[in-house]
Write a protein that holds these residues in place. Structure first.
Motif, PDB file in Angstrom:
ATOM      1  N   VAL A  24       0.871  -1.180   0.000  1.00  0.00           N
ATOM      2  CA  VAL A  24       0.000   0.000   0.000  1.00  0.00           C
ATOM      3  C   VAL A  24       0.904   1.225   0.000  1.00  0.00           C
ATOM      4  O   VAL A  24       1.816   1.335   0.832  1.00  0.00           O
ATOM      5  N   VAL A  25       0.665   2.119  -0.947  1.00  0.00           N
ATOM      6  CA  VAL A  25       1.493   3.325  -1.060  1.00  0.00           C
ATOM      7  C   VAL A  25       0.630   4.542  -0.722  1.00  0.00           C
ATOM      8  O   VAL A  25      -0.500   4.648  -1.194  1.00  0.00           O
ATOM      9  N   PHE A  26       1.159   5.434   0.089  1.00  0.00           N
ATOM     10  CA  PHE A  26       0.526   6.739   0.272  1.00  0.00           C
ATOM     11  C   PHE A  26       1.316   7.729  -0.570  1.00  0.00           C
ATOM     12  O   PHE A  26       2.525   7.881  -0.365  1.00  0.00           O
ATOM     13  N   VAL A  27       0.622   8.364  -1.518  1.00  0.00           N
ATOM     14  CA  VAL A  27       1.300   9.339  -2.376  1.00  0.00           C
ATOM     15  C   VAL A  27       0.907  10.734  -1.907  1.00  0.00           C
ATOM     16  O   VAL A  27      -0.253  11.161  -2.092  1.00  0.00           O
ATOM     17  N   LEU A  28       1.846  11.406  -1.274  1.00  0.00           N
ATOM     18  CA  LEU A  28       1.550  12.725  -0.700  1.00  0.00           C
ATOM     19  C   LEU A  28       2.048  13.805  -1.642  1.00  0.00           C
ATOM     20  O   LEU A  28       3.203  13.770  -2.088  1.00  0.00           O
ATOM     21  N   PHE A  29       1.160  14.739  -1.905  1.00  0.00           N
ATOM     22  CA  PHE A  29       1.422  15.725  -2.943  1.00  0.00           C
ATOM     23  C   PHE A  29       2.460  16.759  -2.517  1.00  0.00           C
ATOM     24  O   PHE A  29       3.222  17.240  -3.338  1.00  0.00           O
ATOM     25  N   THR A  30       2.472  17.104  -1.252  1.00  0.00           N
ATOM     26  CA  THR A  30       3.396  18.152  -0.800  1.00  0.00           C
ATOM     27  C   THR A  30       4.396  17.580   0.202  1.00  0.00           C
ATOM     28  O   THR A  30       4.144  16.559   0.847  1.00  0.00           O
ATOM     29  N   ARG A  31       5.507  18.278   0.312  1.00  0.00           N
ATOM     30  CA  ARG A  31       6.544  17.904   1.269  1.00  0.00           C
ATOM     31  C   ARG A  31       5.954  17.896   2.689  1.00  0.00           C
ATOM     32  O   ARG A  31       6.221  17.017   3.488  1.00  0.00           O
ATOM     33  N   HIS A  32       5.136  18.909   2.982  1.00  0.00           N
ATOM     34  CA  HIS A  32       4.535  19.007   4.309  1.00  0.00           C
ATOM     35  C   HIS A  32       3.690  17.775   4.626  1.00  0.00           C
ATOM     36  O   HIS A  32       3.832  17.175   5.688  1.00  0.00           O
ATOM     37  N   ASP A  33       2.830  17.396   3.686  1.00  0.00           N
ATOM     38  CA  ASP A  33       1.972  16.221   3.922  1.00  0.00           C
ATOM     39  C   ASP A  33       2.812  14.950   4.062  1.00  0.00           C
ATOM     40  O   ASP A  33       2.505  14.084   4.895  1.00  0.00           O
ATOM     41  N   PHE A  34       3.861  14.866   3.268  1.00  0.00           N
ATOM     42  CA  PHE A  34       4.750  13.699   3.370  1.00  0.00           C
ATOM     43  C   PHE A  34       5.336  13.606   4.790  1.00  0.00           C
ATOM     44  O   PHE A  34       5.333  12.542   5.411  1.00  0.00           O
ATOM     45  N   GLU A  35       5.784  14.741   5.307  1.00  0.00           N
ATOM     46  CA  GLU A  35       6.382  14.760   6.661  1.00  0.00           C
ATOM     47  C   GLU A  35       5.346  14.380   7.720  1.00  0.00           C
ATOM     48  O   GLU A  35       5.635  13.647   8.653  1.00  0.00           O
ATOM     49  N   VAL A  36       4.131  14.897   7.559  1.00  0.00           N
ATOM     50  CA  VAL A  36       3.068  14.607   8.530  1.00  0.00           C
ATOM     51  C   VAL A  36       2.761  13.101   8.528  1.00  0.00           C
ATOM     52  O   VAL A  36       2.654  12.466   9.588  1.00  0.00           O
ATOM     53  N   TYR A  37       2.640  12.527   7.340  1.00  0.00           N
ATOM     54  CA  TYR A  37       2.363  11.085   7.242  1.00  0.00           C
ATOM     55  C   TYR A  37       3.548  10.277   7.778  1.00  0.00           C
ATOM     56  O   TYR A  37       3.365   9.237   8.411  1.00  0.00           O
ATOM     57  N   ARG A  38       4.764  10.745   7.525  1.00  0.00           N
ATOM     58  CA  ARG A  38       5.925  10.013   8.028  1.00  0.00           C
ATOM     59  C   ARG A  38       5.928   9.996   9.560  1.00  0.00           C
ATOM     60  O   ARG A  38       6.188   8.973  10.176  1.00  0.00           O
ATOM     61  N   ASN A  39       5.619  11.124  10.158  1.00  0.00           N
ATOM     62  CA  ASN A  39       5.573  11.180  11.622  1.00  0.00           C
ATOM     63  C   ASN A  39       4.491  10.242  12.171  1.00  0.00           C
ATOM     64  O   ASN A  39       4.720   9.520  13.140  1.00  0.00           O
TER      65      ASN A  39
END
Ligand code: AR6
Length: 202
Positions: free
Chosen positions: A181-196
Motif C-alpha cells: 500500500v502506497v501513500f502518495v503525498l502531494f506536498t513535502r509538508h503532507d509527506f512529513e506529517v504522514y511520516r511522523n
C-alpha cells in the motif's frame, strides 16, 4: 554561476520528489512517497472523489484529466446502475485506469470536515477500508492512496494521517492478500506529517 545554481536547484528538486519511506506490516509493505498519484505504475490508485462520481478538482480532476474519458464513462454507468443517488461517503467503487499507468481506479468519497463530531473519523476509516476490500476482492496486490479528505474537504492532515495509517495497518494485519500500500503525498509538508504518523503507529 547561473548554471551551477540552476543545476543545484534541479538536483534538490529531484531529491525532494524522491522522498520515500518504507514500513513493514506482516508480509506487506507500506510505502510513503511524495509525488503525483497519477504517475503511479501500480494495480490501482484511489481517487478522492465526491458522491456524484462526475469528477471535480484536486486529485479527482488530475485523475480524470490524465486517465481520459473512459473513466468518466464507467463512472456514469455505475451511477446509472448501482448508485443512482450518488456514492455515499465512505463507500468505494472501481473502474478501469483508462490511459493511466495504473490498471484500475478505485473511487471513494471521504467525509467533509465539520469539526470532527459528525462521524468524520469513522467515515474516513471506512473510505480506506472499503477501498482496500474492493482491491482484494478483485485480486489486486498493490494500491496507492492520496491523502483523502485533506484538500477541498478540509480534514486536518495530522488527524487524517493517523486514521489513514492505522486503518491500513489494521487491514493488513487481518488480511494477507495485499503486497503493498502506497501513500502518495502531494506536498513535502503532507509527506512529513504522514511520516511522523507512520513512525508513531507502525
Ligand atoms: N497526486 C496526489 N495527491 C494529490 C494530487 C495528485 N495529483 N492532486 C491533489 N492531491 P482533494 P478531498 C492531494 O481536494 O479533500 C475534489 O474536487 C491534495 O494536495 O483532491 O478528498 C473532489 O471532486 C490533498 O492533499 O480531495 C471532491 O469534490 C489530497 O490530494 C473533493 O475535491 C486530497 O485533496 C474531495 O476533497
Amino acid at each position: 554561476m547561473f548554471r551551477l545554481v540552476y543545476n543545484l536547484s534541479i538536483t534538490l528538486k529531484k531529491m525532494m520528489n524522491m522522498s520515500t519511506e518504507k514500513f513493514h506490516v506482516g508480509k506487506a509493505v507500506i510505502r510513503l512517497v511524495q509525488g503525483d498519484i497519477t504517475e503511479q505504475d501500480i494495480d490501482a490508485i484511489v481517487n478522492a472523489a465526491n458522491s456524484s462520481l462526475m469528477g471535480g478538482g484536486g486529485v479527482d480532476g488530475a485523475i480524470h484529466r490524465k486517465g481520459g474519458p473512459k473513466i468518466l464513462e464507467e463512472c456514469k454507468r455505475i451511477r446509472a446502475t448501482e448508485w443512482p443517488n450518488g456514492l455515499p461517503t465512505g463507500k468505494a467503487v472501481i473502474t478501469s485506469g483508462g490511459n493511466l499507468k495504473a490498471r484500475y481506479v478505485i473511487h471513494t468519497v471521504g467525509p467533509i470536515w465539520r469539526g470532527g463530531n459528525h462521524g468524520e473519523p469513522e467515515l474516513l476509516a471506512e473510505a480506506y477500508r472499503n477501498s482496500l476490500k474492493l482491491a482484494t476482492s478483485k485480486g489486486l496486490k498493490t494500491v496507492a492512496f492520496p491523502s483523502i479528505s485533506t484538500g477541498a474537504y478540509s480534514y486536518p492532515v495530522e488527524k487524517a494521517s493517523r486514521i489513514a495509517i492505522a486503518t491500513v495497518k489494521e487491514f493488513l494485519e487481518t488480511e494477507d492478500k495485499l503486497d503493498m500500500v502506497v501513500f502518495v503525498l502531494f506536498t513535502r509538508h503532507d509527506f512529513e506529517v504522514y511520516r511522523n504518523a507512520a513512525k508513531e503507529i507502525l
